[in-house]
Design an enzyme around this catalytic site. Sequence first.
Site, short mmCIF file in Angstrom:
data_model
loop_
_atom_site.label_atom_id
_atom_site.label_comp_id
_atom_site.label_asym_id
_atom_site.label_seq_id
_atom_site.Cartn_x
_atom_site.Cartn_y
_atom_site.Cartn_z
N HIS A 1 -2.33 7.18 7.49
CA HIS A 1 -1.42 8.13 6.85
C HIS A 1 -2.15 9.42 6.47
CE1 HIS A 1 2.47 6.21 6.44
NE2 HIS A 1 1.94 5.11 5.94
N GLN B 1 2.90 9.99 1.52
CA GLN B 1 4.21 9.34 1.47
C GLN B 1 5.03 9.75 0.25
OE1 GLN B 1 2.48 5.22 2.30
NE2 GLN B 1 4.46 5.13 3.33
N HIS C 1 -3.94 0.93 8.03
CA HIS C 1 -2.59 1.51 8.02
C HIS C 1 -2.51 2.71 7.06
CE1 HIS C 1 1.97 1.13 8.07
NE2 HIS C 1 1.75 1.88 7.00
N GLU C 2 -3.06 2.52 5.84
CA GLU C 2 -2.99 3.60 4.84
C GLU C 2 -3.90 4.76 5.23
OE1 GLU C 2 -0.61 3.47 2.85
OE2 GLU C 2 -0.17 1.36 3.21
N CYS D 1 6.37 -0.12 7.15
CA CYS D 1 5.92 1.06 6.40
C CYS D 1 7.05 1.51 5.49
CB CYS D 1 5.57 2.17 7.39
SG CYS D 1 5.02 3.68 6.59
N LEU D 2 6.74 1.83 4.24
CA LEU D 2 7.78 2.24 3.30
C LEU D 2 8.47 3.53 3.75
CD1 LEU D 2 6.05 1.47 -0.14
CD2 LEU D 2 7.75 0.09 1.08
N GLY E 1 0.84 -1.19 0.00
CA GLY E 1 0.00 0.00 0.00
C GLY E 1 0.87 1.24 0.00
ZN LIG Z 1 2.90 3.28 5.91
#
Ligand SMILES: [Zn+2]
Length: 193
Positions: free
Chosen positions: A151, A50, A147-148, A105-106, A45
Amino acid sequence: MILPIRAYGDPVLKKVAQDIEPGHPGLEQLIADMYETMYAANGVGLAAPQIGQSLRLFVVDASPFAEDEEGKPTEDAHLKDFKKVFINPYIVEEEGEEWPFEEGCLSIPNIREEVFRLPRIVLQYQDEQFKEHEETFDGFAARVIQHEHDHLDGVLFTDHLPPLRRRLLQGKLKDISRGKTDAKYKMRFTPTK
Ligand SMILES: [Zn+2]
């Protein structure tokens, strides 16, 4: 185009993202770039903040979890079609008994921690044609969305950790914000003081 992923410490990750209006300039390209960026980083995701855009938008593709290495369906076979764009998503209900899952998480490379969340959500969102949807998700799909969705509210998975756990990670998080990480994808860093 692959965009650099904003690292922990970038103020855009702490902002509440803005709703998107139909006809938003460059939206189609932005979505294509987000998919390309997510795949290049092997992510499941990616949320718009991000890549530095404070907009209520995220993309997911959990379809790799539907098959094992030999292409046989796994117990997550229902994730086969879980490739989706979510525009202006809002979680309107969360229910069930909280369950732990190790999240990453990226924007926070090479850190994985157990996060507790509720297993079932009702999500209101719009698709790429700005058509309204209200849909129930559970299990891993709900987890990815939660999670997304966080953000878009300026929340990172590390914000959900117990205070002691978070304190133990402080040094590593500071290193990431300064660019001391060996992430295998393009990132952009904003060192914190
Ligand atoms: Zn993340």
